[in-house]
Design an enzyme around this catalytic site. Structure first.
Site, PDB file in Angstrom:
ATOM      1  N   ASN A 208       0.849  -1.200   0.000  1.00 54.49           N
ATOM      2  CA  ASN A 208       0.000   0.000   0.000  1.00 54.49           C
ATOM      3  C   ASN A 208       0.883   1.248   0.000  1.00 54.49           C
ATOM      4  O   ASN A 208       2.106   1.140   0.075  1.00 54.49           O
ATOM      5  CB  ASN A 208      -0.985  -0.017   1.181  1.00 54.49           C
ATOM      6  N   ASP A 277      -4.423  -6.345   5.206  1.00 54.60           N
ATOM      7  CA  ASP A 277      -5.450  -7.196   5.819  1.00 54.60           C
ATOM      8  C   ASP A 277      -5.484  -8.587   5.191  1.00 54.60           C
ATOM      9  O   ASP A 277      -6.053  -9.508   5.751  1.00 54.60           O
ATOM     10  CB  ASP A 277      -6.826  -6.531   5.677  1.00 54.60           C
ATOM     11  N   LYS A 334     -13.638   0.735  15.577  1.00 58.30           N
ATOM     12  CA  LYS A 334     -12.299   0.136  15.755  1.00 58.30           C
ATOM     13  C   LYS A 334     -11.820   0.274  17.201  1.00 58.30           C
ATOM     14  O   LYS A 334     -11.170  -0.614  17.730  1.00 58.30           O
ATOM     15  CB  LYS A 334     -11.289   0.784  14.787  1.00 58.30           C
ATOM     16  N   LYS A 338     -11.053  -3.195  19.040  1.00 53.18           N
ATOM     17  CA  LYS A 338      -9.645  -3.522  19.323  1.00 53.18           C
ATOM     18  C   LYS A 338      -9.242  -3.170  20.764  1.00 53.18           C
ATOM     19  O   LYS A 338      -8.078  -3.251  21.110  1.00 53.18           O
ATOM     20  CB  LYS A 338      -8.740  -2.813  18.311  1.00 53.18           C
TER      21      LYS A 338
END
Ligand code: CTP
Length: 406
Positions: A208, A277, A334, A338
């Site tokens: 990325n 991912d 998130k 997480k």
């Protein structure tokens, strides 16, 4: 707070040079080890003898000096914990911005690795000139902290912005600098940055656009706040930064191993890496030829941060999420999923935010029982990545203090 601190004070040739005497005297009274570097111009406004008497040390004026008090003068003066410039003329800013080193002070500034705190002072026309503003902006981006000049009567009698900040303001800035430099003293901070590469075969990978700059800025800000920093960096062109341990990794699996190896004694984690991912189900040993199986089988990588959140035990966990829409909603999700203490979400769709730029626009989200929905949120304006990083570190220190009180 200043006792024993090594501070070099640079003085340039402006009428405000006489105020540097007050600052030097005060620093000395606070117990700092002060050395002064004066430009030739400065010596017309205030004598080196004044500075020598107030600082208790030989004063550097000439790069070619044979004074035995100096070994290599510009290097001796460069070695300090803080380089303070009072006042900084437009000329000094221009020289420093462009790396000139034609006198003792500019050479010491080029040689120093110390943070620079700079108090410009000049006529308002010179201050507002696009050249000076561009130089200030360059220096700020390189991490110089400016003590903005005040508005008022200038030496020529005109009124405008350009006069040296008040002596009290400069003293406060010095104290704030050293307070900030202690914010995370004794803490181990684990920061990740950059992309991960998931190899398909020996020459192709899924990656990325992350450059690692945001992660590096956070790692540097944590280092400057006195922390012991480990920086786990994915494939990136960034050079290793001084004052921290950098561990280079390539894939998400390698990043997982490196992070877990450092997690046990970490106090704070900032996951700024853009971790893939998915990875190819298999990495081919040979370069794949076209015409074979044209479907690429992908499998999920482990969510590193989530795995840390499942074994948190008092650590402070921070996520950094790139989004292109519904920033707050995704960030909140998130944060909960997480088990984080803070998430920094950036809208990479906005100009000035994201991958290949030096700036960022972010929203900070953290759990706050009293806030609506149990979450508090703060949107920050367009800032340099360095400034965003400094704010993240200040916010972590603040939130940790609040958590300790609960
Ligand atoms: N992260 C991680 N391990 C992964 C993926 C992400 O540790 N395999 C971390 C990132 O470093 C970041 C945070 O999780 O701190 C959020 O990453 P992001 O990619 O925005 O979130 P995802 O959970 O992957 O969600 P999505 O990609 O669906 O937005």
């Amino acid at each position: 707070m200043l006792k024993g601190r090594k501070i070099t004070v640079g003085v340039t040739g402006g009428i405000a040079a006489y105020k540097a005497a007050d600052i030097v005297s005060w620093l000395k009274q606070q117990g700092a080890v002060v050395r002064v570097a004066m430009t030739e111009g400065a010596t017309h406004f205030i004598t080196p003898l004044v500075m020598k008497t107030l600082s208790g040390n030989a004063v550097g004026c000439d790069i070619m000096t044979e004074d035995d008090a100096f070994h290599v003068p510009h290097i001796d003066l460069a070695e300090c914990e803080l380089f303070l410039i009072v006042p900084a003329t437009a000329n000094l800013l221009a020289k420093a911005a462009h790396g000139l080193a034609d006198d003792l002070l500019s050479a010491a500034l080029l040689a120093t690795k110390a943070p620079v705190l700079c108090a410009p002072a000049m006529h308002s026309n010179m201050y507002q000139h696009p050249a000076t503003q561009a130089n200030l902006s360059l220096l700020r981006d390189r991490g110089w902290q400016m003590i903005e000049p005040g508005f008022g009567r200038l030496a020529c009698g005109a009124v405008g912005q350009g006069r040296l900040a008040d002596v009290e303001t400069i003293k406060e800035a010095v104290c704030a600098f050293f307070a900030q430099s202690q914010l995370l003293a004794g803490k181990k901070v684990l920061v990740t940055g950059g992309p991960t590469y998931e190899y398909i075969d020996p020459v192709r990978f899924i990656g990325n656009r992350s450059s690692g700059r945001m992660g590096l800025a956070v790692a540097e800000a944590a280092r400057d706040a006195g922390a012991d920093v480990v920086f786990v960096l994915g494939p990136s062109a960034l050079p290793d930064a001084a004052g921290m341990r950098t561990i280079h990794v390539v894939s998400a699996a390698e990043m997982y191993d490196a992070v877990w190896a450092e997690y046990t004694d970490a106090d704070i984690v900032v996951m700024a890496a853009a971790v893939a991912d998915y990875r190819p189900a298999e990495r081919a040993a040979q370069k794949q030829k076209k015409g074979g199986d044209e479907t690429l089988q992908l499998v999920r990588t482990v969510d590193i941060l989530q795995s840390l959140g499942e074994h948190k035990e008092g650590r402070f966990l921070t996520g950094v999420a790139a989004e292109t829409a519904d920033i707050a909603t995704y960030a909140a999700d998130k944060l909960r999923r997480k088990n984080l203490d803070l998430i920094i979400a950036n809208d990479v769709a906005q100009p000035g935010a994201g991958f290949d730029v030096e700036t960022n626009i972010v929203t900070a989200v953290w759990p706050e029982a009293a806030a609506e929905g149990g979450l508090a949120m703060e949107q920050w304006p367009l800032l340099s990545k360095r400034e965003v990083a400094a704010r993240i570190i200040r916010m972590i220190a603040e939130r940790m203090k609040m958590n300790d009180k609960k």
